[in-house]
Design a protein around this motif. Structure first.
Motif, PDB file in Angstrom:
ATOM      1  N   GLU A 162       0.821  -1.219   0.000  1.00 45.13           N
ATOM      2  CA  GLU A 162       0.000   0.000   0.000  1.00 45.13           C
ATOM      3  C   GLU A 162       0.852   1.265   0.000  1.00 45.13           C
ATOM      4  O   GLU A 162       1.935   1.301   0.584  1.00 45.13           O
ATOM      5  CB  GLU A 162      -0.906   0.024   1.248  1.00 45.13           C
ATOM      6  CG  GLU A 162      -1.911  -1.101   1.309  1.00 45.13           C
ATOM      7  CD  GLU A 162      -2.723  -1.073   2.592  1.00 45.13           C
ATOM      8  OE1 GLU A 162      -3.733  -1.797   2.669  1.00 45.13           O
ATOM      9  OE2 GLU A 162      -2.346  -0.329   3.536  1.00 45.13           O
ATOM     10  N   VAL A 163       0.315   2.296  -0.665  1.00 45.65           N
ATOM     11  CA  VAL A 163       0.880   3.643  -0.601  1.00 45.65           C
ATOM     12  C   VAL A 163      -0.215   4.569  -0.094  1.00 45.65           C
ATOM     13  O   VAL A 163      -1.335   4.562  -0.612  1.00 45.65           O
ATOM     14  CB  VAL A 163       1.396   4.111  -1.968  1.00 45.65           C
ATOM     15  CG1 VAL A 163       1.752   5.600  -1.936  1.00 45.65           C
ATOM     16  CG2 VAL A 163       2.617   3.297  -2.383  1.00 45.65           C
ATOM     17  N   VAL A 164       0.088   5.341   0.931  1.00 47.84           N
ATOM     18  CA  VAL A 164      -0.870   6.265   1.530  1.00 47.84           C
ATOM     19  C   VAL A 164      -0.713   7.636   0.871  1.00 47.84           C
ATOM     20  O   VAL A 164       0.409   8.141   0.738  1.00 47.84           O
ATOM     21  CB  VAL A 164      -0.655   6.377   3.048  1.00 47.84           C
ATOM     22  CG1 VAL A 164      -1.681   7.329   3.664  1.00 47.84           C
ATOM     23  CG2 VAL A 164      -0.729   4.997   3.696  1.00 47.84           C
ATOM     24  N   ILE A 165      -1.841   8.226   0.469  1.00 46.45           N
ATOM     25  CA  ILE A 165      -1.805   9.494  -0.258  1.00 46.45           C
ATOM     26  C   ILE A 165      -2.913  10.405   0.265  1.00 46.45           C
ATOM     27  O   ILE A 165      -4.077   9.985   0.335  1.00 46.45           O
ATOM     28  CB  ILE A 165      -1.994   9.280  -1.777  1.00 46.45           C
ATOM     29  CG1 ILE A 165      -0.946   8.299  -2.316  1.00 46.45           C
ATOM     30  CG2 ILE A 165      -1.915  10.602  -2.527  1.00 46.45           C
ATOM     31  CD1 ILE A 165      -1.150   7.923  -3.774  1.00 46.45           C
ATOM     32  N   PRO A 166      -2.614  11.650   0.628  1.00 49.16           N
ATOM     33  CA  PRO A 166      -3.657  12.579   1.078  1.00 49.16           C
ATOM     34  C   PRO A 166      -4.677  12.860  -0.018  1.00 49.16           C
ATOM     35  O   PRO A 166      -4.348  12.840  -1.217  1.00 49.16           O
ATOM     36  CB  PRO A 166      -2.878  13.855   1.432  1.00 49.16           C
ATOM     37  CG  PRO A 166      -1.483  13.392   1.671  1.00 49.16           C
ATOM     38  CD  PRO A 166      -1.274  12.241   0.742  1.00 49.16           C
ATOM     39  N   GLU A 186      -6.349   6.357   0.540  1.00 52.52           N
ATOM     40  CA  GLU A 186      -6.562   7.808   0.530  1.00 52.52           C
ATOM     41  C   GLU A 186      -6.716   8.322   1.951  1.00 52.52           C
ATOM     42  O   GLU A 186      -7.495   7.800   2.743  1.00 52.52           O
ATOM     43  CB  GLU A 186      -7.793   8.159  -0.299  1.00 52.52           C
ATOM     44  CG  GLU A 186      -7.977   9.664  -0.494  1.00 52.52           C
ATOM     45  CD  GLU A 186      -9.076   9.984  -1.485  1.00 52.52           C
ATOM     46  OE1 GLU A 186      -9.951  10.805  -1.161  1.00 52.52           O
ATOM     47  OE2 GLU A 186      -9.059   9.396  -2.597  1.00 52.52           O
ATOM     48  N   LEU A 187      -5.969   9.369   2.265  1.00 51.66           N
ATOM     49  CA  LEU A 187      -5.938   9.925   3.610  1.00 51.66           C
ATOM     50  C   LEU A 187      -6.730  11.231   3.645  1.00 51.66           C
ATOM     51  O   LEU A 187      -6.416  12.165   2.901  1.00 51.66           O
ATOM     52  CB  LEU A 187      -4.495  10.179   4.031  1.00 51.66           C
ATOM     53  CG  LEU A 187      -4.245  10.569   5.486  1.00 51.66           C
ATOM     54  CD1 LEU A 187      -4.529   9.379   6.398  1.00 51.66           C
ATOM     55  CD2 LEU A 187      -2.801  11.033   5.660  1.00 51.66           C
ATOM     56  N   PRO A 188      -7.769  11.328   4.482  1.00 51.59           N
ATOM     57  CA  PRO A 188      -8.544  12.565   4.538  1.00 51.59           C
ATOM     58  C   PRO A 188      -7.739  13.700   5.172  1.00 51.59           C
ATOM     59  O   PRO A 188      -6.850  13.468   5.997  1.00 51.59           O
ATOM     60  CB  PRO A 188      -9.743  12.192   5.416  1.00 51.59           C
ATOM     61  CG  PRO A 188      -9.228  11.072   6.285  1.00 51.59           C
ATOM     62  CD  PRO A 188      -8.271  10.312   5.425  1.00 51.59           C
ATOM     63  N   SER A 189      -8.076  14.927   4.774  1.00 53.81           N
ATOM     64  CA  SER A 189      -7.422  16.094   5.350  1.00 53.81           C
ATOM     65  C   SER A 189      -8.081  16.460   6.673  1.00 53.81           C
ATOM     66  O   SER A 189      -9.267  16.188   6.891  1.00 53.81           O
ATOM     67  CB  SER A 189      -7.501  17.283   4.389  1.00 53.81           C
ATOM     68  OG  SER A 189      -6.837  17.003   3.183  1.00 53.81           O
ATOM     69  N   GLY A 190      -7.316  17.078   7.545  1.00 56.35           N
ATOM     70  CA  GLY A 190      -7.880  17.574   8.788  1.00 56.35           C
ATOM     71  C   GLY A 190      -8.663  18.854   8.543  1.00 56.35           C
ATOM     72  O   GLY A 190      -8.685  19.395   7.430  1.00 56.35           O
ATOM     73  N   GLU A 191      -9.314  19.359   9.565  1.00 52.12           N
ATOM     74  CA  GLU A 191     -10.119  20.568   9.421  1.00 52.12           C
ATOM     75  C   GLU A 191      -9.270  21.776   9.037  1.00 52.12           C
ATOM     76  O   GLU A 191      -9.776  22.736   8.450  1.00 52.12           O
ATOM     77  CB  GLU A 191     -10.864  20.860  10.725  1.00 52.12           C
ATOM     78  CG  GLU A 191     -11.948  19.834  11.057  1.00 52.12           C
ATOM     79  CD  GLU A 191     -12.720  20.202  12.305  1.00 52.12           C
ATOM     80  OE1 GLU A 191     -12.410  21.268  12.903  1.00 52.12           O
ATOM     81  OE2 GLU A 191     -13.635  19.446  12.682  1.00 52.12           O
ATOM     82  N   ASP A 192      -7.984  21.744   9.333  1.00 48.18           N
ATOM     83  CA  ASP A 192      -7.116  22.876   8.992  1.00 48.18           C
ATOM     84  C   ASP A 192      -6.504  22.737   7.612  1.00 48.18           C
ATOM     85  O   ASP A 192      -5.686  23.567   7.203  1.00 48.18           O
ATOM     86  CB  ASP A 192      -6.006  23.032  10.035  1.00 48.18           C
ATOM     87  CG  ASP A 192      -5.077  21.816  10.092  1.00 48.18           C
ATOM     88  OD1 ASP A 192      -5.381  20.790   9.437  1.00 48.18           O
ATOM     89  OD2 ASP A 192      -4.047  21.909  10.790  1.00 48.18           O
ATOM     90  N   GLY A 193      -6.895  21.685   6.847  1.00 44.13           N
ATOM     91  CA  GLY A 193      -6.392  21.499   5.495  1.00 44.13           C
ATOM     92  C   GLY A 193      -5.092  20.735   5.415  1.00 44.13           C
ATOM     93  O   GLY A 193      -4.582  20.491   4.320  1.00 44.13           O
ATOM     94  N   ARG A 194      -4.548  20.335   6.565  1.00 41.24           N
ATOM     95  CA  ARG A 194      -3.281  19.608   6.596  1.00 41.24           C
ATOM     96  C   ARG A 194      -3.540  18.124   6.859  1.00 41.24           C
ATOM     97  O   ARG A 194      -4.685  17.692   6.977  1.00 41.24           O
ATOM     98  CB  ARG A 194      -2.380  20.202   7.678  1.00 41.24           C
ATOM     99  CG  ARG A 194      -1.975  21.655   7.408  1.00 41.24           C
ATOM    100  CD  ARG A 194      -1.169  22.223   8.575  1.00 41.24           C
ATOM    101  NE  ARG A 194      -0.640  23.549   8.255  1.00 41.24           N
ATOM    102  CZ  ARG A 194      -1.331  24.678   8.399  1.00 41.24           C
ATOM    103  NH1 ARG A 194      -2.579  24.640   8.875  1.00 41.24           N
ATOM    104  NH2 ARG A 194      -0.798  25.846   8.090  1.00 41.24           N
ATOM    105  N   VAL A 195      -2.468  17.346   6.932  1.00 41.19           N
ATOM    106  CA  VAL A 195      -2.590  15.918   7.221  1.00 41.19           C
ATOM    107  C   VAL A 195      -3.199  15.727   8.612  1.00 41.19           C
ATOM    108  O   VAL A 195      -2.774  16.362   9.588  1.00 41.19           O
ATOM    109  CB  VAL A 195      -1.213  15.232   7.152  1.00 41.19           C
ATOM    110  CG1 VAL A 195      -1.282  13.821   7.736  1.00 41.19           C
ATOM    111  CG2 VAL A 195      -0.715  15.177   5.715  1.00 41.19           C
ATOM    112  N   ASP A 196      -4.186  14.870   8.694  1.00 41.47           N
ATOM    113  CA  ASP A 196      -4.792  14.494   9.971  1.00 41.47           C
ATOM    114  C   ASP A 196      -3.901  13.416  10.585  1.00 41.47           C
ATOM    115  O   ASP A 196      -3.881  12.269  10.124  1.00 41.47           O
ATOM    116  CB  ASP A 196      -6.210  13.970   9.731  1.00 41.47           C
ATOM    117  CG  ASP A 196      -6.963  13.669  11.024  1.00 41.47           C
ATOM    118  OD1 ASP A 196      -6.315  13.192  11.983  1.00 41.47           O
ATOM    119  OD2 ASP A 196      -8.176  13.905  11.078  1.00 41.47           O
ATOM    120  N   VAL A 197      -3.153  13.786  11.613  1.00 45.57           N
ATOM    121  CA  VAL A 197      -2.163  12.878  12.186  1.00 45.57           C
ATOM    122  C   VAL A 197      -2.810  11.613  12.740  1.00 45.57           C
ATOM    123  O   VAL A 197      -2.285  10.504  12.577  1.00 45.57           O
ATOM    124  CB  VAL A 197      -1.349  13.597  13.278  1.00 45.57           C
ATOM    125  CG1 VAL A 197      -0.413  12.619  13.980  1.00 45.57           C
ATOM    126  CG2 VAL A 197      -0.545  14.740  12.663  1.00 45.57           C
TER     127      VAL A 197
END
Length: 476
Positions: A162-166, A186-197
């Motif tokens: 697997e490859v994880v991609i925002p 697919e990695l969802p974005s956080g509310e601030d538009g950045r990566v959701d840790v």
């Protein structure tokens, strides 16, 4: 200016055909041609028949009808349409650069030295340990980087699928991972538009080969948790891949390698002012940390021991060739010339001005910018207006519009990147075009553009039934 735009009615629509008067033709009798199979022969052939002055004027007019960075601002967000300095063309046109790639190493020491020095320049800029110049475009570099990562995992017996991609990543990231044989997470974005840790921690695991990331990201936001992100990926045994699309914002200010990235590609057209578009050629060098250097494509260039010269060599576990010889050599010369001319201070200044210009422009436009603080680009929203209609209307005010409808995390997005090349007056003109188009009537937006060589088109029909002939359209 509109040149020779013929108008006639066909099927209840007005057809605009630029340059119709220049589509002169001549029919040639070919009945006496040498015998060929019947399915390959014809009795006559219609060819264009312009004179030399007509040819020169035709292509000059075409160049004037087409928008280019030499014409004015080209603020395509995330595509980074930088001005191409003309001195780099002169450097690449030097007869000494016209060397056959099969010549002996002894006879091309100058070319090999330039390639070696460019490898070193790019490695220093990116914080990488080794660089290949071979990939012929950014997308090819992206694929090369992931193939290097895949070879690394396979060599060490790591079974990674697997490859994880925002979600906000470039479309090429998803395509690259799939082409390399990986499943895409697919990695969802956080509310601030950045990566959701937290989402990242849940997504990575024993199957994770890599996380592909752009920093600053697609809406110009710097990933403030980048070292934590790197630790999460590395603790899971994965690699961190840097998409070099937005490196222009970091030149001389920050290095992907220092943030924890293991492999990256450089878009030399986006960052180092080589030509972009037109089908190529391009270049997409790839940099890696020491652990991945032995998997880079062959050949690379290194200094010879004791003689002060240069030689090509094959990395121990190379993935092989991804392009012929050293890649697109003349494009690489232009990138080298640009970096050498600007130097450390010039590159850092370019990044600072790119960020300044984006923030100045965002302050001058009436559209809302939902995320910030941002760096070299921003995603404004057209709100209840159609972003594509606003963009088409901007054409009537003499500027090129930004990217529209993407990224999807911003509704009716207008992704804008003026780069460092624009002065204040140019940015003011661009802001005025934004505001005039955005505030215009629904009728004006639905019928624009009206002042361009080609009017509003049916985009679906144009894609499905393109008319690509040089001959005149049928006006009946």
């Amino acid at each position: 200016m509109i040149h020779d735009q013929a108008r006639y009615t066909r099927e209840d629509e007005t057809v605009h055909e630029p340059l119709l008067s220049e589509k002169t033709e001549e029919t040639v009798d070919v009945s006496d041609a040498s015998p060929l199979p019947d399915d390959l022969t014809r009795d006559s052939l219609t060819l264009p028949a312009p004179s030399e002055p007509e040819v020169a004027r035709h292509y000059t007019r075409l160049s004037q009808m087409n928008w280019a960075i030499d014409s004015g601002p080209y603020p395509l967000g995330s595509c980074t349409m930088k001005y191409n300095p003309k001195f780099t063309e002169d450097v690449a046109a030097d007869p000494n650069a016209a060397v056959h790639p099969d010549r002996s190493e002894r006879s091309v020491q100058g070319a090999l030295e330039l390639q070696y020095r460019l490898q070193e320049f790019l490695a220093a800029i990116g914080g990488m340990d080794a660089v290949t110049l071979q990939p012929p475009a950014g997308a090819a570099g992206e694929l090369t980087g992931i193939l290097v990562a895949k070879a690394y995992h396979e060599h060490h017996g790591n079974d990674r699928s697997e490859v994880v991609i925002p979600a906000s990543a470039h479309g090429t990231n998803f395509a690259t991972a799939a082409t390399a044989g990986y499943d895409v997470v697919e990695l969802p974005s956080g509310e601030d538009g950045r990566v959701d840790v937290e989402a990242l921690e849940a997504a990575v695991g024993d199957d994770t080969a890599a996380l592909m990331l752009t920093n600053p990201n697609t809406v110009g936001l710097f990933e403030r948790d980048i070292t934590e992100i790197a630790d999460i990926v590395h603790d899971a045994g994965g690699l961190l891949y840097y998409d070099g699309a937005n490196l222009n914002a970091l030149l001389g200010r920050g290095r992907p390698g220092d943030m924890g990235f293991d492999v990256m590609h450089y878009n030399v057209h986006k960052t180092f002012a080589t030509p972009h578009g037109g089908g190529g050629p391009g270049a997409g060098p790839v940099g890696v940390v020491d652990e991945l250097a032995e998997f880079l494509p062959t050949p690379r260039v290194r200094k010879t021991e004791g003689e002060g010269g240069y030689e090509r060599f094959e990395p121990d576990h190379t993935i092989g060739k991804v392009h012929g010889f050293a890649g697109n050599w003349l494009v690489l010369i232009k990138a080298y010339a640009y970096i050498a001319r600007l130097g450390d201070e010039g590159l850092a200044d370019a990044a600072a001005k790119a960020v300044l210009n984006a923030n100045y422009l965002a302050e001058r436009i009436d559209l809302d910018v939902p995320y910030g603080p941002f760096h070299h680009e921003f995603a404004a929203t057209a709100g209840d207006r159609d972003a594509a209609d606003v963009a088409k209307r901007m054409l009537d005010f003499g500027v090129h519009p930004p990217t529209t409808k993407w990224p999807e995390m911003v509704p009716e997005a207008m992704l804008t990147e003026p780069t460092e090349i624009e002065g204040k007056s140019s940015l003011d003109d661009l802001a005025e075009a934004f505001n005039l188009a955005y505030g215009d009537t629904d009728e004006a937006l639905s019928t624009s553009p009206n002042r361009t060589a080609a009017g509003r088109i049916d985009q679906v029909a144009a894609a499905r039934s393109p008319r690509l002939s040089w001959q005149a359209l049928d006006g009946e």
